[in-house]
Design a protein around this motif. Structure first.
Motif, PDB file in Angstrom:
ATOM      1  N   ALA A  69       1.921  13.433   8.579  1.00 33.64           N
ATOM      2  CA  ALA A  69       3.176  12.723   8.353  1.00 33.64           C
ATOM      3  C   ALA A  69       3.617  12.881   6.903  1.00 33.64           C
ATOM      4  N   VAL A  70       2.662  12.780   5.977  1.00 37.50           N
ATOM      5  CA  VAL A  70       2.987  12.910   4.557  1.00 37.50           C
ATOM      6  C   VAL A  70       3.531  14.314   4.280  1.00 37.50           C
ATOM      7  N   GLU A  71       2.872  15.312   4.859  1.00 34.16           N
ATOM      8  CA  GLU A  71       3.285  16.694   4.642  1.00 34.16           C
ATOM      9  C   GLU A  71       4.706  16.928   5.168  1.00 34.16           C
ATOM     10  N   LYS A  91      -6.123  -1.252  -6.519  1.00 30.48           N
ATOM     11  CA  LYS A  91      -7.185  -0.502  -5.859  1.00 30.48           C
ATOM     12  C   LYS A  91      -6.855   0.976  -5.854  1.00 30.48           C
ATOM     13  N   SER A  92      -7.663   1.803  -6.493  1.00 31.86           N
ATOM     14  CA  SER A  92      -7.366   3.227  -6.409  1.00 31.86           C
ATOM     15  C   SER A  92      -7.780   3.716  -5.019  1.00 31.86           C
ATOM     16  N   GLY A  93      -7.100   4.761  -4.568  1.00 29.30           N
ATOM     17  CA  GLY A  93      -7.107   5.204  -3.178  1.00 29.30           C
ATOM     18  C   GLY A  93      -8.430   5.103  -2.441  1.00 29.30           C
ATOM     19  N   ASN A  94      -9.478   5.719  -2.970  1.00 28.80           N
ATOM     20  CA  ASN A  94     -10.687   5.832  -2.163  1.00 28.80           C
ATOM     21  C   ASN A  94     -11.703   4.729  -2.377  1.00 28.80           C
ATOM     22  N   ALA A 131      -2.506  -1.065  -3.333  1.00 29.69           N
ATOM     23  CA  ALA A 131      -3.379   0.079  -3.075  1.00 29.69           C
ATOM     24  C   ALA A 131      -2.699   1.362  -3.514  1.00 29.69           C
ATOM     25  N   GLY A 132      -3.419   2.153  -4.325  1.00 27.34           N
ATOM     26  CA  GLY A 132      -2.897   3.418  -4.827  1.00 27.34           C
ATOM     27  C   GLY A 132      -2.770   3.392  -6.341  1.00 27.34           C
ATOM     28  N   GLY A 133      -3.298   4.411  -7.002  1.00 27.30           N
ATOM     29  CA  GLY A 133      -3.267   4.468  -8.468  1.00 27.30           C
ATOM     30  C   GLY A 133      -1.842   4.558  -8.995  1.00 27.30           C
ATOM     31  N   GLU A 134      -1.087   5.546  -8.525  1.00 29.31           N
ATOM     32  CA  GLU A 134       0.294   5.714  -8.996  1.00 29.31           C
ATOM     33  C   GLU A 134       1.145   4.526  -8.548  1.00 29.31           C
ATOM     34  N   LEU A 178      10.254   8.229  -4.748  1.00 27.64           N
ATOM     35  CA  LEU A 178      11.104   7.384  -3.899  1.00 27.64           C
ATOM     36  C   LEU A 178      10.283   6.206  -3.344  1.00 27.64           C
ATOM     37  N   VAL A 179       9.101   6.515  -2.829  1.00 28.47           N
ATOM     38  CA  VAL A 179       8.245   5.485  -2.244  1.00 28.47           C
ATOM     39  C   VAL A 179       7.754   4.532  -3.333  1.00 28.47           C
ATOM     40  N   GLU A 180       7.343   5.088  -4.472  1.00 31.09           N
ATOM     41  CA  GLU A 180       6.851   4.239  -5.571  1.00 31.09           C
ATOM     42  C   GLU A 180       7.940   3.257  -6.016  1.00 31.09           C
ATOM     43  N   TYR A 199       3.421  -1.251   3.946  1.00 23.96           N
ATOM     44  CA  TYR A 199       2.718   0.000   3.646  1.00 23.96           C
ATOM     45  C   TYR A 199       3.558   1.236   3.956  1.00 23.96           C
ATOM     46  N   SER A 200       3.410   2.243   3.067  1.00 28.60           N
ATOM     47  CA  SER A 200       3.976   3.570   3.351  1.00 28.60           C
ATOM     48  C   SER A 200       2.838   4.517   3.716  1.00 28.60           C
ATOM     49  N   THR A 201       1.629   3.991   3.674  1.00 31.06           N
ATOM     50  CA  THR A 201       0.413   4.734   4.009  1.00 31.06           C
ATOM     51  C   THR A 201       0.623   5.515   5.312  1.00 31.06           C
ATOM     52  N   SER A 220       0.818  -1.205   0.000  1.00 27.17           N
ATOM     53  CA  SER A 220       0.000   0.000   0.000  1.00 27.17           C
ATOM     54  C   SER A 220       0.855   1.260   0.000  1.00 27.17           C
ATOM     55  N   GLY A 221       0.711   2.036  -1.081  1.00 28.47           N
ATOM     56  CA  GLY A 221       1.386   3.337  -1.175  1.00 28.47           C
ATOM     57  C   GLY A 221       0.374   4.455  -1.228  1.00 28.47           C
ATOM     58  N   SER A 222      -0.892   4.119  -0.994  1.00 24.10           N
ATOM     59  CA  SER A 222      -1.955   5.125  -1.006  1.00 24.10           C
ATOM     60  C   SER A 222      -2.112   5.714   0.389  1.00 24.10           C
ATOM     61  N   CYS A 223      -2.296   7.044   0.442  1.00 28.37           N
ATOM     62  CA  CYS A 223      -2.508   7.708   1.739  1.00 28.37           C
ATOM     63  C   CYS A 223      -3.934   8.243   1.819  1.00 28.37           C
ATOM     64  N   SER A 224      -4.804   7.781   0.922  1.00 21.96           N
ATOM     65  CA  SER A 224      -6.199   8.224   0.914  1.00 21.96           C
ATOM     66  C   SER A 224      -6.930   7.663   2.123  1.00 21.96           C
ATOM     67  N   LEU A 225      -8.031   8.320   2.454  1.00 23.46           N
ATOM     68  CA  LEU A 225      -8.780   7.985   3.666  1.00 23.46           C
ATOM     69  C   LEU A 225      -9.198   6.518   3.703  1.00 23.46           C
TER      70      LEU A 225
HETATM   71  P1  ADP Z   1      -4.071   7.182  -4.328  1.00 29.60           P
HETATM   72  O1  ADP Z   1      -4.730   6.254  -5.293  1.00 29.60           O
HETATM   73  O2  ADP Z   1      -4.579   7.047  -2.922  1.00 29.60           O
HETATM   74  O3  ADP Z   1      -4.022   8.601  -4.816  1.00 29.60           O
HETATM   75  P2  ADP Z   1      -1.349   6.894  -5.252  1.00 29.60           P
HETATM   76  O4  ADP Z   1      -0.492   5.684  -5.214  1.00 29.60           O
HETATM   77  O5  ADP Z   1      -1.919   7.292  -6.598  1.00 29.60           O
HETATM   78  O6  ADP Z   1      -2.536   6.697  -4.198  1.00 29.60           O
HETATM   79  O7  ADP Z   1      -0.590   8.160  -4.724  1.00 29.60           O
HETATM   80  C1  ADP Z   1       0.047   8.190  -3.480  1.00 29.60           C
HETATM   81  C2  ADP Z   1       1.386   8.913  -3.654  1.00 29.60           C
HETATM   82  O8  ADP Z   1       1.894   9.212  -2.363  1.00 29.60           O
HETATM   83  C3  ADP Z   1       2.424   8.048  -4.341  1.00 29.60           C
HETATM   84  O9  ADP Z   1       3.223   8.835  -5.194  1.00 29.60           O
HETATM   85  C4  ADP Z   1       3.241   7.520  -3.167  1.00 29.60           C
HETATM   86  O10 ADP Z   1       4.565   7.163  -3.526  1.00 29.60           O
HETATM   87  C5  ADP Z   1       3.225   8.694  -2.233  1.00 29.60           C
HETATM   88  N1  ADP Z   1       3.422   8.312  -0.826  1.00 29.60           N
HETATM   89  C6  ADP Z   1       3.039   7.149  -0.260  1.00 29.60           C
HETATM   90  N2  ADP Z   1       3.354   7.134   1.043  1.00 29.60           N
HETATM   91  C7  ADP Z   1       3.943   8.301   1.308  1.00 29.60           C
HETATM   92  C8  ADP Z   1       4.488   8.869   2.506  1.00 29.60           C
HETATM   93  N3  ADP Z   1       4.469   8.218   3.661  1.00 29.60           N
HETATM   94  N4  ADP Z   1       5.016  10.107   2.416  1.00 29.60           N
HETATM   95  C9  ADP Z   1       5.032  10.771   1.246  1.00 29.60           C
HETATM   96  N5  ADP Z   1       4.519  10.293   0.090  1.00 29.60           N
HETATM   97  C10 ADP Z   1       3.990   9.061   0.109  1.00 29.60           C
END
Ligand code: ADP
Length: 432
Positions: free
Chosen positions: A322-324, A414-417, A361-364, A338-340, A315-317, A260-265
Protein backbone atom coordinates in the motif's frame (compact mmCIF):
# COMPACT_ATOMS: atom_id res chain seq x y z
CA UNK A 1 23.77 27.23 43.11
CA UNK A 2 23.35 23.63 41.99
CA UNK A 3 25.06 22.76 38.70
CA UNK A 4 24.32 20.14 36.10
CA UNK A 5 26.37 16.98 36.53
CA UNK A 6 26.41 15.92 32.91
CA UNK A 7 25.91 17.88 29.69
CA UNK A 8 25.09 15.73 26.66
CA UNK A 9 25.10 16.44 22.93
CA UNK A 10 23.31 13.85 20.77
CA UNK A 11 23.64 13.75 16.99
CA UNK A 12 19.99 12.82 16.42
CA UNK A 13 16.55 13.00 18.01
CA UNK A 14 15.72 9.37 18.88
CA UNK A 15 19.37 8.77 19.86
CA UNK A 16 18.99 11.55 22.40
CA UNK A 17 15.99 9.84 23.96
CA UNK A 18 17.87 6.53 24.04
CA UNK A 19 20.72 8.19 25.98
CA UNK A 20 18.33 10.03 28.28
CA UNK A 21 16.51 6.77 29.00
CA UNK A 22 19.76 5.05 30.04
CA UNK A 23 20.75 7.95 32.29
CA UNK A 24 17.34 7.90 33.97
CA UNK A 25 17.57 4.16 34.57
CA UNK A 26 20.94 4.78 36.24
CA UNK A 27 19.32 7.33 38.56
CA UNK A 28 19.79 10.72 36.89
CA UNK A 29 16.92 13.17 36.44
CA UNK A 30 17.14 14.17 32.81
CA UNK A 31 15.77 16.93 30.63
CA UNK A 32 15.91 16.52 26.84
CA UNK A 33 16.06 19.65 24.74
CA UNK A 34 15.09 19.61 21.09
CA UNK A 35 17.82 21.77 19.61
CA UNK A 36 20.03 24.16 21.61
CA UNK A 37 17.94 26.02 24.19
CA UNK A 38 17.68 29.77 23.82
CA UNK A 39 17.28 30.39 27.57
CA UNK A 40 19.31 29.34 30.61
CA UNK A 41 17.98 26.49 32.73
CA UNK A 42 16.90 28.67 35.68
CA UNK A 43 14.20 27.00 37.77
CA UNK A 44 14.57 23.54 36.25
CA UNK A 45 18.22 23.38 37.37
CA UNK A 46 17.34 22.28 40.85
CA UNK A 47 15.38 19.37 39.42
CA UNK A 48 17.72 17.81 36.85
CA UNK A 49 21.15 16.13 36.88
CA UNK A 50 21.68 15.98 33.12
CA UNK A 51 20.49 17.73 29.99
CA UNK A 52 20.60 16.02 26.60
CA UNK A 53 20.63 18.48 23.72
CA UNK A 54 19.23 16.69 20.66
CA UNK A 55 20.74 17.89 17.38
CA UNK A 56 20.21 16.71 13.82
CA UNK A 57 23.91 16.62 13.01
CA UNK A 58 24.62 13.01 12.04
CA UNK A 59 24.55 13.40 8.27
CA UNK A 60 24.86 17.14 7.68
CA UNK A 61 28.17 18.56 6.36
CA UNK A 62 30.99 18.24 8.94
CA UNK A 63 31.38 22.02 9.32
CA UNK A 64 27.67 22.36 10.10
CA UNK A 65 27.79 19.46 12.59
CA UNK A 66 30.76 21.12 14.31
CA UNK A 67 29.00 24.49 14.46
CA UNK A 68 25.82 22.98 15.98
CA UNK A 69 27.81 20.92 18.48
CA UNK A 70 29.91 23.90 19.63
CA UNK A 71 26.73 25.91 20.13
CA UNK A 72 25.32 23.10 22.28
CA UNK A 73 28.61 22.91 24.21
CA UNK A 74 28.58 26.64 24.93
CA UNK A 75 25.06 26.40 26.36
CA UNK A 76 25.89 23.32 28.48
CA UNK A 77 29.05 25.00 29.80
CA UNK A 78 27.03 28.07 30.70
CA UNK A 79 24.84 25.77 32.85
CA UNK A 80 27.97 24.59 34.66
CA UNK A 81 28.23 21.04 33.28
CA UNK A 82 31.64 19.69 34.37
CA UNK A 83 31.56 16.71 31.99
CA UNK A 84 30.38 16.62 28.37
CA UNK A 85 29.04 13.46 26.70
CA UNK A 86 28.98 13.41 22.89
CA UNK A 87 26.47 10.70 21.90
CA UNK A 88 26.43 9.02 18.49
CA UNK A 89 24.84 5.88 17.10
CA UNK A 90 25.77 2.44 18.48
CA UNK A 91 26.57 1.42 14.90
CA UNK A 92 29.02 4.36 14.69
CA UNK A 93 27.06 5.87 11.76
CA UNK A 94 29.41 8.19 9.91
CA UNK A 95 31.05 8.85 6.56
CA UNK A 96 34.83 8.99 5.85
CA UNK A 97 34.55 12.78 6.46
CA UNK A 98 32.70 12.48 9.75
CA UNK A 99 30.91 13.59 11.67
CA UNK A 100 32.12 11.69 14.74
CA UNK A 101 35.80 12.61 14.28
CA UNK A 102 35.43 16.31 13.41
CA UNK A 103 32.88 16.93 16.19
CA UNK A 104 35.03 15.08 18.75
CA UNK A 105 38.11 17.12 17.83
CA UNK A 106 36.21 20.42 17.81
CA UNK A 107 34.84 19.65 21.29
CA UNK A 108 38.35 18.71 22.49
CA UNK A 109 39.71 22.02 21.16
CA UNK A 110 36.92 24.00 22.78
CA UNK A 111 37.32 22.20 26.11
CA UNK A 112 41.12 22.44 25.98
CA UNK A 113 41.49 18.72 26.62
CA UNK A 114 44.09 16.44 25.04
CA UNK A 115 42.48 13.03 25.65
CA UNK A 116 39.12 11.34 25.31
CA UNK A 117 37.56 7.94 24.66
CA UNK A 118 35.26 6.61 21.93
CA UNK A 119 33.05 3.56 22.25
CA UNK A 120 29.66 2.76 20.72
CA UNK A 121 29.40 -0.44 22.84
CA UNK A 122 25.87 -1.15 24.11
CA UNK A 123 25.75 -4.83 25.14
CA UNK A 124 22.06 -4.63 26.17
CA UNK A 125 21.40 -3.87 22.50
CA UNK A 126 23.85 -6.47 21.10
CA UNK A 127 26.57 -3.92 20.28
CA UNK A 128 29.99 -5.02 21.53
CA UNK A 129 33.52 -3.83 20.77
CA UNK A 130 36.30 -6.46 20.74
CA UNK A 131 39.91 -5.62 19.81
CA UNK A 132 38.61 -2.38 18.38
CA UNK A 133 36.08 -4.14 16.13
CA UNK A 134 32.38 -3.39 16.43
CA UNK A 135 29.98 -6.33 16.43
CA UNK A 136 26.22 -6.14 15.88
CA UNK A 137 24.96 -9.33 17.48
CA UNK A 138 27.10 -12.15 16.04
CA UNK A 139 28.19 -10.12 13.01
CA UNK A 140 30.94 -7.64 12.30
CA UNK A 141 29.53 -4.16 11.67
CA UNK A 142 30.66 -4.40 8.04
CA UNK A 143 28.60 -7.58 7.52
CA UNK A 144 25.59 -6.57 9.62
CA UNK A 145 23.60 -4.89 6.85
CA UNK A 146 25.05 -1.50 7.84
CA UNK A 147 27.41 -1.77 4.83
CA UNK A 148 24.31 -0.98 2.72
CA UNK A 149 23.00 1.98 4.74
CA UNK A 150 21.82 4.67 2.29
CA UNK A 151 23.49 7.60 4.09
CA UNK A 152 26.25 6.17 6.26
CA UNK A 153 27.43 2.83 4.84
CA UNK A 154 29.78 1.18 7.35
CA UNK A 155 32.14 -1.04 5.36
CA UNK A 156 34.90 -1.39 7.99
CA UNK A 157 34.32 -2.78 11.51
CA UNK A 158 37.74 -1.64 12.75
CA UNK A 159 36.83 1.49 14.71
CA UNK A 160 40.42 2.61 15.21
CA UNK A 161 40.82 2.73 11.45
CA UNK A 162 37.38 4.26 10.86
CA UNK A 163 37.90 7.03 13.42
CA UNK A 164 41.51 7.68 12.39
CA UNK A 165 40.29 8.38 8.84
CA UNK A 166 38.10 11.18 10.27
CA UNK A 167 40.67 12.70 12.67
CA UNK A 168 43.84 14.78 12.67
CA UNK A 169 44.72 13.51 16.15
CA UNK A 170 46.13 10.01 16.74
CA UNK A 171 43.61 7.26 17.59
CA UNK A 172 44.54 4.25 19.78
CA UNK A 173 42.92 1.31 21.58
CA UNK A 174 42.18 0.23 25.15
CA UNK A 175 41.47 -3.46 24.70
CA UNK A 176 39.17 -5.84 26.59
CA UNK A 177 42.00 -7.33 28.69
CA UNK A 178 42.78 -3.93 30.16
CA UNK A 179 39.09 -3.10 30.66
CA UNK A 180 38.56 -6.42 32.48
CA UNK A 181 41.21 -5.43 35.06
CA UNK A 182 39.27 -2.37 36.13
CA UNK A 183 39.72 1.31 36.82
CA UNK A 184 43.41 1.42 37.76
CA UNK A 185 44.48 -0.60 34.71
CA UNK A 186 42.32 1.51 32.41
CA UNK A 187 43.77 4.72 33.83
CA UNK A 188 47.32 3.35 33.47
CA UNK A 189 46.64 2.46 29.84
CA UNK A 190 45.24 5.95 29.21
CA UNK A 191 48.44 7.46 30.63
CA UNK A 192 50.53 5.16 28.44
CA UNK A 193 48.57 6.06 25.29
CA UNK A 194 48.83 9.74 26.10
CA UNK A 195 52.59 9.32 26.39
CA UNK A 196 52.58 7.79 22.90
CA UNK A 197 50.77 10.83 21.51
CA UNK A 198 47.35 9.19 21.28
CA UNK A 199 44.48 11.64 21.83
CA UNK A 200 41.41 9.45 21.29
CA UNK A 201 41.15 5.87 22.57
CA UNK A 202 38.61 3.42 21.19
CA UNK A 203 37.58 1.24 24.16
CA UNK A 204 36.55 -2.43 24.04
CA UNK A 205 33.45 -3.44 26.01
CA UNK A 206 31.77 -6.84 25.93
CA UNK A 207 29.36 -6.53 28.84
CA UNK A 208 27.67 -4.05 31.15
CA UNK A 209 30.34 -4.91 33.72
CA UNK A 210 32.94 -3.59 31.27
CA UNK A 211 30.93 -0.37 30.87
CA UNK A 212 30.65 0.03 34.66
CA UNK A 213 34.43 -0.45 35.07
CA UNK A 214 35.07 2.02 32.26
CA UNK A 215 32.66 4.47 33.87
CA UNK A 216 34.81 4.61 37.02
CA UNK A 217 37.89 5.43 34.93
CA UNK A 218 36.04 8.27 33.16
CA UNK A 219 35.45 10.21 36.38
CA UNK A 220 36.71 13.75 35.87
CA UNK A 221 37.34 13.39 32.13
CA UNK A 222 36.09 16.63 30.50
CA UNK A 223 34.79 14.89 27.36
CA UNK A 224 33.40 11.39 26.83
CA UNK A 225 32.26 10.25 23.37
CA UNK A 226 30.12 7.13 23.06
CA UNK A 227 26.86 5.46 22.11
CA UNK A 228 24.25 5.40 24.85
CA UNK A 229 25.79 2.35 26.61
CA UNK A 230 28.54 4.16 28.55
CA UNK A 231 25.84 6.26 30.22
CA UNK A 232 25.09 3.45 32.68
CA UNK A 233 28.56 3.83 34.23
CA UNK A 234 28.69 7.59 34.78
CA UNK A 235 26.00 8.47 37.37
CA UNK A 236 27.88 6.67 40.23
CA UNK A 237 30.75 9.16 39.69
CA UNK A 238 28.37 11.91 40.81
CA UNK A 239 27.10 9.91 43.79
CA UNK A 240 23.90 9.04 41.95
CA UNK A 241 22.32 5.57 42.25
CA UNK A 242 19.26 4.10 40.48
CA UNK A 243 16.00 5.25 42.05
CA UNK A 244 12.33 5.42 41.14
CA UNK A 245 12.51 9.12 41.95
CA UNK A 246 14.66 9.80 38.86
CA UNK A 247 11.90 8.82 36.45
CA UNK A 248 9.09 10.52 38.35
CA UNK A 249 6.80 12.67 36.22
CA UNK A 250 3.83 14.78 37.26
CA UNK A 251 0.58 12.81 37.62
CA UNK A 252 -1.06 12.02 34.29
CA UNK A 253 -4.27 13.89 33.48
CA UNK A 254 -6.58 14.37 30.52
CA UNK A 255 -7.62 12.31 27.53
CA UNK A 256 -5.59 9.66 25.69
CA UNK A 257 -4.71 9.17 22.03
CA UNK A 258 -2.29 7.34 19.74
CA UNK A 259 -1.02 8.76 16.43
CA UNK A 260 0.84 6.38 14.15
CA UNK A 261 2.69 7.36 10.98
CA UNK A 262 5.16 4.49 11.17
CA UNK A 263 4.85 1.65 8.66
CA UNK A 264 7.54 -0.50 10.32
CA UNK A 265 6.78 -4.11 11.16
CA UNK A 266 6.53 -3.66 14.93
CA UNK A 267 4.17 -0.70 14.53
CA UNK A 268 1.96 -2.62 12.08
CA UNK A 269 1.60 -5.34 14.72
CA UNK A 270 0.80 -2.73 17.38
CA UNK A 271 -1.92 -1.17 15.23
CA UNK A 272 -3.44 -4.63 14.60
CA UNK A 273 -3.33 -5.53 18.30
CA UNK A 274 -5.06 -2.27 19.27
CA UNK A 275 -7.84 -2.82 16.71
CA UNK A 276 -8.24 -6.48 17.73
CA UNK A 277 -8.60 -5.40 21.35
CA UNK A 278 -11.74 -3.54 20.22
CA UNK A 279 -10.40 -0.01 20.68
CA UNK A 280 -11.57 2.76 18.27
CA UNK A 281 -9.21 3.27 15.35
CA UNK A 282 -9.37 5.44 12.24
CA UNK A 283 -7.19 4.95 9.16
CA UNK A 284 -5.82 8.06 7.44
CA UNK A 285 -5.65 7.70 3.65
CA UNK A 286 -2.83 9.72 2.01
CA UNK A 287 -4.67 9.77 -1.32
CA UNK A 288 -7.63 11.54 0.25
CA UNK A 289 -5.29 14.14 1.71
CA UNK A 290 -3.72 14.55 -1.73
CA UNK A 291 -7.20 14.92 -3.27
CA UNK A 292 -7.74 17.97 -1.09
CA UNK A 293 -10.19 16.55 1.47
CA UNK A 294 -9.96 18.11 4.94
CA UNK A 295 -8.81 14.85 6.50
CA UNK A 296 -7.66 16.63 9.67
CA UNK A 297 -11.12 18.02 10.38
CA UNK A 298 -12.73 14.65 9.58
CA UNK A 299 -10.34 12.83 11.91
CA UNK A 300 -10.91 15.26 14.78
CA UNK A 301 -14.69 15.09 14.32
CA UNK A 302 -14.44 11.29 14.49
CA UNK A 303 -12.23 11.33 17.60
CA UNK A 304 -13.98 14.01 19.64
CA UNK A 305 -17.01 12.01 20.90
CA UNK A 306 -14.89 8.87 21.50
CA UNK A 307 -12.11 10.39 23.61
CA UNK A 308 -14.04 10.25 26.88
CA UNK A 309 -14.23 6.45 26.53
CA UNK A 310 -10.47 5.83 26.56
CA UNK A 311 -7.60 5.89 24.07
CA UNK A 312 -8.28 6.24 20.34
CA UNK A 313 -5.89 5.51 17.48
CA UNK A 314 -5.42 7.52 14.28
CA UNK A 315 -3.06 5.82 11.87
CA UNK A 316 -1.64 6.07 8.36
CA UNK A 317 0.28 2.86 9.06
CA UNK A 318 0.02 0.56 6.02
CA UNK A 319 1.59 -2.55 4.50
CA UNK A 320 4.60 -2.17 2.17
CA UNK A 321 2.41 -2.78 -0.93
CA UNK A 322 0.00 0.00 0.00
CA UNK A 323 2.83 2.38 0.87
CA UNK A 324 4.58 1.65 -2.42
CA UNK A 325 1.40 2.28 -4.37
CA UNK A 326 0.86 5.64 -2.63
CA UNK A 327 4.51 6.56 -3.16
CA UNK A 328 4.21 5.62 -6.82
CA UNK A 329 1.33 8.07 -7.26
CA UNK A 330 2.54 10.93 -5.03
CA UNK A 331 6.32 10.46 -4.86
CA UNK A 332 8.17 9.11 -1.80
CA UNK A 333 9.03 12.43 -0.18
CA UNK A 334 5.78 14.16 -1.04
CA UNK A 335 3.75 11.27 0.38
CA UNK A 336 5.81 11.27 3.59
CA UNK A 337 5.56 15.04 4.04
CA UNK A 338 1.82 15.06 3.35
CA UNK A 339 1.12 12.39 5.97
CA UNK A 340 3.48 13.95 8.53
CA UNK A 341 1.81 17.36 8.13
CA UNK A 342 -1.65 15.86 8.57
CA UNK A 343 -0.76 13.80 11.64
CA UNK A 344 0.96 16.84 13.16
CA UNK A 345 -2.16 18.94 12.60
CA UNK A 346 -4.27 16.19 14.18
CA UNK A 347 -1.90 16.16 17.18
CA UNK A 348 -2.52 19.89 17.70
CA UNK A 349 -6.26 19.39 17.36
CA UNK A 350 -6.26 16.53 19.86
CA UNK A 351 -4.34 18.56 22.44
CA UNK A 352 -6.77 21.46 21.93
CA UNK A 353 -9.57 18.97 22.69
CA UNK A 354 -8.04 17.94 26.00
CA UNK A 355 -5.68 15.08 25.13
CA UNK A 356 -2.84 15.12 27.68
CA UNK A 357 -1.47 11.60 27.14
CA UNK A 358 -0.19 11.10 23.62
CA UNK A 359 1.62 8.16 22.03
CA UNK A 360 3.30 8.91 18.69
CA UNK A 361 4.70 6.07 16.57
CA UNK A 362 7.41 6.81 14.00
CA UNK A 363 10.67 8.76 14.21
CA UNK A 364 9.90 11.32 11.50
CA UNK A 365 6.27 11.44 12.56
CA UNK A 366 7.34 12.20 16.14
CA UNK A 367 9.57 15.03 14.95
CA UNK A 368 6.70 16.57 12.99
CA UNK A 369 4.22 16.27 15.90
CA UNK A 370 6.59 17.63 18.52
CA UNK A 371 7.38 20.58 16.28
CA UNK A 372 3.70 21.28 15.59
CA UNK A 373 3.01 21.23 19.33
CA UNK A 374 5.84 23.73 19.89
CA UNK A 375 7.58 21.39 22.34
CA UNK A 376 11.23 22.26 22.97
CA UNK A 377 11.95 20.45 26.25
CA UNK A 378 10.84 17.17 27.79
CA UNK A 379 11.53 15.62 31.19
CA UNK A 380 12.32 11.92 30.74
CA UNK A 381 10.25 9.46 32.76
CA UNK A 382 9.91 5.70 33.20
CA UNK A 383 10.71 3.21 30.44
CA UNK A 384 7.71 1.56 28.76
CA UNK A 385 9.79 -0.78 26.61
CA UNK A 386 13.55 -0.77 25.96
CA UNK A 387 14.53 2.59 24.44
CA UNK A 388 11.03 4.13 24.82
CA UNK A 389 10.27 6.18 27.94
CA UNK A 390 7.27 8.32 28.82
CA UNK A 391 8.19 12.00 28.70
CA UNK A 392 6.52 15.11 30.03
CA UNK A 393 6.46 18.51 28.35
CA UNK A 394 5.28 21.65 30.04
CA UNK A 395 2.18 22.87 28.23
CA UNK A 396 2.93 25.01 25.25
CA UNK A 397 0.84 26.55 22.51
CA UNK A 398 -1.74 25.73 21.26
CA UNK A 399 -3.65 26.63 24.42
CA UNK A 400 -6.58 24.33 25.13
CA UNK A 401 -9.77 25.58 23.49
CA UNK A 402 -11.77 24.72 26.62
CA UNK A 403 -9.52 26.98 28.78
CA UNK A 404 -8.65 24.00 30.98
CA UNK A 405 -5.50 24.39 33.02
CA UNK A 406 -2.09 24.00 31.40
CA UNK A 407 -1.18 20.75 33.16
CA UNK A 408 1.43 19.72 30.63
CA UNK A 409 1.49 16.86 28.17
CA UNK A 410 2.66 13.29 28.72
CA UNK A 411 4.04 11.92 25.50
CA UNK A 412 6.01 8.99 24.26
CA UNK A 413 7.83 8.96 20.95
CA UNK A 414 8.24 5.42 19.67
CA UNK A 415 10.64 4.79 16.82
CA UNK A 416 9.28 2.33 14.27
CA UNK A 417 10.68 -1.01 15.33
CA UNK A 418 10.53 -0.57 19.10
CA UNK A 419 7.91 -1.86 21.50
CA UNK A 420 5.87 -5.00 22.15
CA UNK A 421 2.64 -5.76 20.24
CA UNK A 422 0.42 -4.38 23.03
CA UNK A 423 2.48 -1.17 23.32
CA UNK A 424 -0.43 1.20 22.54
CA UNK A 425 -2.51 -0.11 25.46
CA UNK A 426 0.34 -0.94 27.79
CA UNK A 427 1.71 2.59 27.64
CA UNK A 428 -1.50 4.08 29.13
CA UNK A 429 -1.91 1.32 31.72
CA UNK A 430 1.58 2.08 32.93
CA UNK A 431 0.90 5.80 33.24
CA UNK A 432 -2.24 5.16 35.28
P1 ADP B 1 9.59 4.77 11.37
O1 ADP B 1 10.11 5.18 12.71
O2 ADP B 1 8.79 3.50 11.40
O3 ADP B 1 10.63 4.81 10.30
P2 ADP B 1 8.72 7.37 10.45
O4 ADP B 1 7.65 8.23 11.00
O5 ADP B 1 10.15 7.78 10.74
O6 ADP B 1 8.48 5.87 10.96
O7 ADP B 1 8.63 7.25 8.89
C1 ADP B 1 7.46 6.85 8.23
C2 ADP B 1 7.29 7.74 7.00
O8 ADP B 1 6.29 7.15 6.17
C3 ADP B 1 6.80 9.13 7.35
O9 ADP B 1 7.40 10.08 6.50
C4 ADP B 1 5.31 9.03 7.08
O10 ADP B 1 4.71 10.28 6.78
C5 ADP B 1 5.27 8.12 5.89
N1 ADP B 1 3.99 7.39 5.76
C6 ADP B 1 3.19 7.01 6.77
N2 ADP B 1 2.12 6.36 6.31
C7 ADP B 1 2.24 6.32 4.98
C8 ADP B 1 1.43 5.76 3.94
N3 ADP B 1 0.30 5.12 4.20
N4 ADP B 1 1.87 5.90 2.67
C9 ADP B 1 3.02 6.55 2.40
N5 ADP B 1 3.83 7.08 3.34
C10 ADP B 1 3.44 6.99 4.62
Amino acid sequence: MKHLALGCIADDFTGATDLANNLVRAGMRVLQSLGVPTQPLAAELAEVDAVVVALKSRTVAPAEAVAQSLQALAWLQAQGAPQIYFKYCSTFDSTPQGNIGPVTEALMDALGTDFTVATPAFPDNQRTVFKGHLFVGELLLSESGMQHHPLTPMTDANLVRVLQAQCRRKVGLIDYRVVAQGEAAIRARMAQLRGEGVAIAVVDALSNDDLLRLGQALKGMPLVTAGSGVAIGLPPNFGIAPSAHASQLPAATGLQAVLSGSCSLATRRQVQAFIQAGRPALGIDPLRIAAGEDVTAQALAWAEPLLAGGPVLLYSTADPDAVESVQGRLGVEAAGALVERTLAAIARGLVQRGVRQLVVAGGETSGACVQALGITQMKIGPQIDPGVPWCHAKMVPPPPADHSSHEGLHLTLKSGNFGSDDFFSKAFTMLA
